[in-house]
Design a protein around this motif. Structure first.
Motif, mmCIF file in Angstrom:
data_model
loop_
_atom_site.group_PDB
_atom_site.id
_atom_site.type_symbol
_atom_site.label_atom_id
_atom_site.label_comp_id
_atom_site.label_asym_id
_atom_site.label_seq_id
_atom_site.Cartn_x
_atom_site.Cartn_y
_atom_site.Cartn_z
ATOM 1 N N SER A 239 0.861 -1.149 -0.251
ATOM 2 C CA SER A 239 0.192 0.435 -0.255
ATOM 3 C C SER A 239 1.202 0.736 -0.352
ATOM 4 N N VAL A 240 -0.112 2.390 -0.605
ATOM 5 C CA VAL A 240 0.750 3.987 -0.634
ATOM 6 C C VAL A 240 -0.057 4.807 -0.164
ATOM 7 N N ILE A 241 1.021 5.569 -0.055
ATOM 8 C CA ILE A 241 0.060 7.398 0.661
ATOM 9 C C ILE A 241 0.650 8.327 -0.872
ATOM 10 N N THR A 242 -0.351 9.157 -0.942
ATOM 11 C CA THR A 242 -0.103 10.554 -1.612
ATOM 12 C C THR A 242 -0.788 11.618 -1.795
ATOM 13 N N GLY A 243 -0.719 13.097 -1.664
ATOM 14 C CA GLY A 243 -1.237 13.408 -1.534
ATOM 15 C C GLY A 243 -2.456 14.008 -2.449
#
Length: 352
Positions: A239-243
């Protein structure tokens, strides 16, 4: 007169709370990097392949062997990347902050050292989350052995063993937190060793944080954010996060699995430097005249384990052998057993 041995996991000095760590322009620069340059991976994805590796770094002294944990049971939505490491700036906009004289002078002061060089400069960004971290310490370094050529689990076992102080490279950190809430989100630490009572700094934090020696001290970031939003059911190792506009999105591939506003998030910027007492220490570090090797470290650990009366076989692949890893983790097991009443340890529940 009896001399009491110093616990290997006690810092040179206790952590100190500091305020106004960055200027307003610096805060804007750093937050723009995090918001605009993602996506960012989970902290666990940087360091671990399985639960045994994780538990070699962070975990209780004992756990129910009949209830095995998978790495997915231990994941929290804490994401990370590096602004610089090993003297190299990864994000050009952060160049002047990486070579930060103010921070290096502060860290030299922890040890009374004369010289410093920047090492790692990273950030964590975290959605509302439980804290399954039973207390950990940051990856230590020795001349010749560090996280650049050894897995974190081995580095952590080496630190707990106390066998390698002759080769130690001293470090310190300046850590700035951004969490404008008093819903949990504090910092628990054990300055007198993990067997002694903890202390804590309570949230909120905003451009405030710690001057600390986290390689030599168990500590943990406490749970944070709205309590009813601390679990992401589909969270997985990739899983990844981004603005995303004025907020943040967590994704598995093309699938959005969670969204958050800025006010939900907890962010930190973690600056670390190596320090040296004098030029002879600098020369030994740069010229590699007294380096430890991974093979030597493993041999010393095996000899020490056998001297304790514990049977251990010589592994053919010591960095990847689960049984070898588990034996070392067990022999050198240490972890806090006491937590603040206002910041209890969350207990992961194995998936069924």
């Amino acid at each position: 007169m009896t001399t009491v041995a110093r616990h290997p996991m006690t810092p040179a000095v206790p952590p100190q709370l500091i305020q106004d760590i960055y200027t307003r322009d610096e805060v804007e620069l750093l937050t723009d990097i995090v918001r605009n340059n993602g996506p960012w991976r989970l902290v666990a994805a940087h360091h671990f392949k399985n639960a045994e590796e994780y538990l070699a770094v962070s975990g209780a002294k004992s756990r129910d062997a009949e209830t095995p944990l998978q790495l997915s049971d231990l994941l929290t939505p804490t994401f990370r990347s590096y602004l610089g490491d090993g003297g190299i700036v990864y994000e050009p906009a952060a160049h002047d902050l990486y070579y930060n004289r103010k921070f290096m002078d502060m860290i030299k002061g922890i040890h009374g050292a004369e010289f410093a060089i920047p090492s790692s400069y990273l950030f964590n960004i975290r959605t509302p989350a439980h804290s399954f971290d039973a207390g950990h310490f940051d990856g230590a370094s020795w001349r010749g052995v560090s996280m650049n050529n050894a897995p974190l689990w081995l580095v952590s076992v080496m630190a707990k063993s106390g066998l390698f102080e002759r080769w130690e490279v001293k470090t310190g950190q300046v850590i700035a937190y951004f969490y404008d809430s008093d819903v949990d989100g504090g910092f628990t630490y054990w300055p007198d060793g993990p067997d002694m009572p903890p202390q804590r700094f309570a949230a909120p934090f905003w451009n405030s944080g710690l001057l600390t020696n986290n390689e030599k001290m168990f500590h943990r970031g406490e749970a944070n954010g709205p309590r009813d939003r601390r679990t992401i059911p589909k969270l997985q190792l990739d899983s990844v996060i981004t603005g995303d506009g004025d907020g943040w999105v967590v994704r598995n591939g093309d699938e959005d699995i969670a969204r958050y506003d800025d006010a939900d998030m907890r962010m930190l910027f973690h600056y670390s430097a190596y320090v040296f007492n004098d030029r002879s220490e600098v020369k030994a570090y740069l010229d590699h005249t007294d380096d430890l090797t991974v093979e030597q470290a493993i041999g010393m650990l095996v000899s020490d384990v056998r001297a304790r009366g514990v049977s251990i076989e010589d592994p053919s692949d010591p960095l990847n052998d689960p049984a070898f890893m588990a034996t070392l983790t067990s022999v050198y097991a240490m972890a806090p057993s006491e937590y603040p009443d206002v910041a209890p340890l969350d207990i992961p529940r194995p998936a069924r």
